[in-house]
Enzyme design. Structure first.
Site, mmCIF file in Angstrom:
data_model
loop_
_atom_site.group_PDB
_atom_site.id
_atom_site.type_symbol
_atom_site.label_atom_id
_atom_site.label_comp_id
_atom_site.label_asym_id
_atom_site.label_seq_id
_atom_site.Cartn_x
_atom_site.Cartn_y
_atom_site.Cartn_z
ATOM 1 C CG HIS A 1 -3.272 14.279 2.616
ATOM 2 N ND1 HIS A 1 -3.021 13.604 1.448
ATOM 3 C CD2 HIS A 1 -2.330 15.247 2.691
ATOM 4 C CE1 HIS A 1 -1.983 14.145 0.851
ATOM 5 N NE2 HIS A 1 -1.549 15.143 1.576
ATOM 6 C CE1 TYR B 1 3.338 15.991 1.207
ATOM 7 C CE2 TYR B 1 1.030 15.599 1.676
ATOM 8 C CZ TYR B 1 2.028 15.920 0.788
ATOM 9 O OH TYR B 1 1.725 16.155 -0.517
ATOM 10 C CG HIS C 1 -0.616 7.364 -5.919
ATOM 11 N ND1 HIS C 1 0.228 8.388 -6.298
ATOM 12 C CD2 HIS C 1 -1.014 7.652 -4.660
ATOM 13 C CE1 HIS C 1 0.312 9.268 -5.313
ATOM 14 N NE2 HIS C 1 -0.429 8.840 -4.310
ATOM 15 C CG PHE C 2 -0.795 3.366 -1.986
ATOM 16 C CD1 PHE C 2 -2.170 3.499 -2.001
ATOM 17 C CD2 PHE C 2 -0.243 2.120 -1.735
ATOM 18 C CE1 PHE C 2 -2.972 2.403 -1.801
ATOM 19 C CE2 PHE C 2 -1.036 1.031 -1.532
ATOM 20 C CZ PHE C 2 -2.423 1.168 -1.570
ATOM 21 C CG HIS C 3 2.623 -0.493 -3.663
ATOM 22 N ND1 HIS C 3 1.263 -0.437 -3.656
ATOM 23 C CD2 HIS C 3 2.955 -1.413 -2.724
ATOM 24 C CE1 HIS C 3 0.783 -1.298 -2.772
ATOM 25 N NE2 HIS C 3 1.790 -1.897 -2.178
ATOM 26 N NE ARG D 1 -8.082 1.612 -3.448
ATOM 27 C CZ ARG D 1 -7.728 2.209 -2.308
ATOM 28 N NH1 ARG D 1 -6.811 1.677 -1.528
ATOM 29 N NH2 ARG D 1 -8.294 3.331 -1.952
ATOM 30 N NE ARG D 2 -8.717 -0.677 0.845
ATOM 31 C CZ ARG D 2 -9.120 0.026 1.877
ATOM 32 N NH1 ARG D 2 -10.390 0.260 2.065
ATOM 33 N NH2 ARG D 2 -8.249 0.497 2.737
HETATM 34 C C1 HEM Z 1 7.087 -5.666 -0.547
HETATM 35 C C2 HEM Z 1 6.294 -5.943 -1.504
HETATM 36 C C3 HEM Z 1 4.866 -5.481 -1.646
HETATM 37 C C4 HEM Z 1 3.945 -6.098 -2.430
HETATM 38 C C5 HEM Z 1 4.185 -7.334 -3.291
HETATM 39 C C6 HEM Z 1 2.720 -5.360 -2.293
HETATM 40 C C7 HEM Z 1 1.547 -5.673 -2.967
HETATM 41 C C8 HEM Z 1 0.335 -5.060 -2.769
HETATM 42 C C9 HEM Z 1 -0.855 -5.305 -3.530
HETATM 43 C C10 HEM Z 1 -0.963 -6.308 -4.694
HETATM 44 C C11 HEM Z 1 -1.839 -4.508 -3.027
HETATM 45 C C12 HEM Z 1 -3.263 -4.384 -3.540
HETATM 46 C C13 HEM Z 1 -4.149 -5.322 -2.876
HETATM 47 C C14 HEM Z 1 -5.546 -5.222 -3.412
HETATM 48 O O1 HEM Z 1 -6.129 -4.137 -3.422
HETATM 49 O O2 HEM Z 1 -6.041 -6.283 -3.820
HETATM 50 C C15 HEM Z 1 -1.286 -3.765 -1.924
HETATM 51 C C16 HEM Z 1 -1.976 -2.868 -1.114
HETATM 52 C C17 HEM Z 1 -1.389 -2.018 -0.192
HETATM 53 N N1 HEM Z 1 -0.024 -1.882 0.053
HETATM 54 FE FE1 HEM Z 1 1.445 -3.085 -0.694
HETATM 55 N N2 HEM Z 1 2.908 -4.306 -1.431
HETATM 56 C C18 HEM Z 1 4.210 -4.326 -1.012
HETATM 57 C C19 HEM Z 1 4.825 -3.403 -0.173
HETATM 58 C C20 HEM Z 1 4.187 -2.339 0.459
HETATM 59 C C21 HEM Z 1 4.824 -1.332 1.264
HETATM 60 C C22 HEM Z 1 6.328 -1.270 1.528
HETATM 61 C C23 HEM Z 1 3.852 -0.499 1.717
HETATM 62 C C24 HEM Z 1 3.935 0.729 2.605
HETATM 63 C C25 HEM Z 1 4.973 1.110 3.281
HETATM 64 C C26 HEM Z 1 2.598 -0.984 1.202
HETATM 65 C C27 HEM Z 1 1.360 -0.424 1.469
HETATM 66 C C28 HEM Z 1 0.153 -0.885 0.995
HETATM 67 C C29 HEM Z 1 -1.142 -0.361 1.384
HETATM 68 C C30 HEM Z 1 -1.394 0.783 2.390
HETATM 69 C C31 HEM Z 1 -2.112 -1.076 0.664
HETATM 70 C C32 HEM Z 1 -3.603 -0.861 0.699
HETATM 71 C C33 HEM Z 1 -4.200 -1.657 1.775
HETATM 72 C C34 HEM Z 1 -5.681 -1.370 1.856
HETATM 73 O O3 HEM Z 1 -6.288 -1.136 0.809
HETATM 74 O O4 HEM Z 1 -6.196 -1.374 2.975
HETATM 75 N N3 HEM Z 1 2.843 -2.087 0.429
HETATM 76 N N4 HEM Z 1 0.060 -4.083 -1.797
HETATM 77 CU CU LIG Z 2 -4.109 12.575 0.566
#
Ligand code: HEM
Ligand SMILES: [Cu+2]
Length: 555
Positions: free
Chosen positions: A225, A229, A377-379, A440-441
């Site tokens: 968490h 921040y 949320h986190f995007h 997700r995942r």
């Molecule tokens: C640039 C375009 C991006 C696309 C198209 C994208 C797309 C996605 C998608 C579709 C997922 C969900 C995957 C799943 O659960 O099946 C995901 C997970 C995630 N994304 Fe992105 N994302 C982008 C950029 C970013 C950025 C800039 C960050 C952080 C700075 C980020 C951090 C994360 C994280 C932490 C997860 C979760 C990974 C996990 O569950 O271990 N993403 N993203």
């Molecule tokens: Cu948190």
């Protein structure tokens, strides 16, 4: 190449760190595209990619996406930015050899961790929950990055300490307050992570030692968490300093900004159990304690929102904006791309903040946990509020640090629009499909493999998921356009030279209560952490651990 010969070493560090961070973002985001495509089987088939994008590639890519984007892109950019802010605002040099050592260790550790991920031997996603097991190089590489970050923090604090000794009666510049807050949170957060990695995960990976899942999660989220921040505060620092600068004004209230930094410092760490509401084995009373403290940490975010909106209103009125909302239209929305980027990042972050308050609720979390709601949320928070702020700041940093002009502001603006519209579709679609139960995942969500879900939910999930994933493709395109422009500018942009000083923060006044009581603030932070984590820790250890043997991620 550096603007000021005085900061040759520091600027070289900042240049390397920032460029490396963009390479990480490019690499990580490539797999964002892969993830989005896996949820479009028709498109995959049409493109002939259905044989290429296998479950293995999806999970390996998801690990790389999370680690590269959320941990490495952010950490490297933040280190580069922190050095820039501290040297310029305090006009001091930092310890060159140690800075270089930290840089080499951080990059070396990253490369070591990248090898097993790319070979598919560390497919443990970015939370690396045991008993999922990765090749030991993954854990050791990340451990080296953490040690490098400690050396980095020591270098920066040493510089600030020297400045403070020489200027005991002067206020610490606001931007440096941002840097201090960021690094304090990082130092509060990382020791338990180091314990988890070195004493639980490395022995699991090397010797097959079983690991207690709850113990590992407790320490992961103790770190996880405050990590958010650590991402957010540099963006907030940019909003407090760079945003007013481009509008030709100062932040509405410096004092309120410092109050927000202090509250972030105190309340960011003792809240990690809000990621573990669904985990058995932790008493609900402790979860409620963390839920309550989580709502406290929303307070500095609201203070920031008020402060920034007041700053914007003042700037809009100074530009002739009249009436209740005339100041909004008087702002340079599409005239100044630095303003555009930061303002859009703040708006997107605002929407993400509200979904965060929803996640923090003990009951509602049970509904949204591990659904597509969470990526929604986190995007909007780290993936845009933070990432877009960093990209926007680079419009200022690239000319100053690399002596190159940005090649095309039109492309930058187009990228912003794609990003903004795309992320809105991605998050709203994600929220809805998540509420309908889309996991997700997960390589094959229910609507893809015919699992029976209540029919109307399945329909909602399908249509919301396609909205979300179209948004993902769109904002991916915006990101690619933006990064392409930045890389091109660093290599081929027109050369520019700068004369004179660059200041990030408003002119500092005399030392205030905050400067005089920093020690007290730090102690309050530690006491809160001790209270909120000693209770669950005593419970986890006293009820007896039940270690589980390591598992391969894909069986
Ligand atoms: C640039 C375009 C991006 C696309 C198209 C994208 C797309 C996605 C998608 C579709 C997922 C969900 C995957 C799943 O659960 O099946 C995901 C997970 C995630 N994304 Fe992105 N994302 C982008 C950029 C970013 C950025 C800039 C960050 C952080 C700075 C980020 C951090 C994360 C994280 C932490 C997860 C979760 C990974 C996990 O569950 O271990 N993403 N993203
Ligand atoms: Cu948190």
């Amino acid at each position: 190449m550096a603007t000021t010969p005085k900061f040759a070493v520091e600027d070289r560090f900042a240049r390397v760190a920032i460029l490396f961070s963009f390479v990480m973002l490019a690499l990580g985001s490539l797999f964002g595209l892969v993830q989005a495509l896996t949820r479009f089987p028709g498109l995959l088939h049409a493109l002939g990619l259905d044989k290429v994008i296998t479950p293995e590639l999806y999970y390996t890519g998801l690990t790389l996406h999370g680690v590269a984007n959320a941990i490495l892109f952010t950490a490297f950019f933040i280190m580069g930015l922190a050095v820039f802010v501290v040297t310029r605002d305090m006009n001091i040099n930092l310890h060159g050899p140690l800075l270089r050592l930290a840089c080499m260790m951080a990059i070396g550790g990253t490369l070591v961790a990248a090898v097993p991920i790319l070979l598919g031997q560390a497919t443990v996603l970015y939370t690396f929950y045991p008993p999922l097991n990765a090749n030991v190089l993954f854990y050791l590489g990340l451990a080296v990055v953490v040690v490098a970050s400690w050396i980095f923090a020591a270098v920066v604090f040493h510089g600030i300490y020297r400045w403070k000794k020489a200027n005991p009666d002067k206020e610490i510049p606001l931007g440096v307050w941002g840097v201090i807050t960021t690094l304090v949170i990082w130092l509060y957060a990382t020791p338990p992570l180091a314990y988890e990695v070195l004493f639980l995960l490395v022995p699991m990976s090397l010797a097959g030692m079983p690991v207690d899942v709850l113990e590992a999660r407790l320490w992961f989220w103790y770190f996880g968490h405050p990590l958010v921040y650590f991402w957010l505060l540099p963006a907030v620092t940019l909003w407090y300093t760079l945003l007013p600068r481009v509008l030709g004004t100062e932040v509405f209230s410096k004092t309120m900004a410092k109050v927000a930094f202090v509250l972030y410092m105190i309340f960011s760490t003792p809240v990690g159990l809000h990621h573990q509401y669904v985990d058995p084995g932790v008493h609900p009373v402790f979860k409620y304690l963390h839920a309550t403290l989580t709502y406290f940490v929303a307070v500095p975010s609201f203070l920031t929102a008020f402060n920034l909106i007041a700053t914007l209103e003042r700037a809009g009125r100074a530009r002739g904006g009249k009436g209740l909302f005339g100041w909004v239209t008087a702002l340079p929305w599409f005239k100044d791309p630095v303003f555009t980027g930061l303002a859009l990042a703040i708006i997107i972050f605002g929407t993400g903040g509200f979904s965060g308050v929803i996640n923090a609720s003990f009951q509602i979390n049970y509904v949204v946990h591990n659904t597509m709601w969470i990526p929604g949320h986190f995007h909007t928070t780290v993936g845009s509020g933070v990432a877009l702020s960093f990209l926007t700041a680079s419009l200022v940093l690239i000319p100053l640090l690399y002596g190159r002009q940005i090649v095309s502001m039109k492309t930058v603006k187009a990228a912003f629009v794609l990003w903004f519209v795309g992320i809105m579709l991605f998050s709203v679609g994600g929220y809805l499909s998540g509420l309908a139960g889309e996991p997700r995942r997960t390589y094959a969500p229910p609507y893809l493999n015919g699992v029976q879900v209540t029919a109307h939910l399945l329909d909602l999930m399908k249509s919301a998921a396609s909205v979300a994933m179209s948004g993902a493709l769109m904002f991916w395109l915006g990101g690619a356009l933006f990064l392409g422009t930045l890389f091109f500018s660093v290599l081929f942009g027109k050369r520019v030279a700068f004369e004179g000083e660059v200041k990030i923060s408003p002119e500092p006044g005399p030392a205030s209560w905050f400067e005089k009581n920093l020690k007290l603030i730090l102690i309050v932070g530690v006491v809160l952490i001790l209270i909120s984590y000693s209770l669950p820790a005593i419970e986890v250890y006293s009820q007896g651990l039940s270690p589980a043997p390591p598992q391969g991620p894909l069986k």
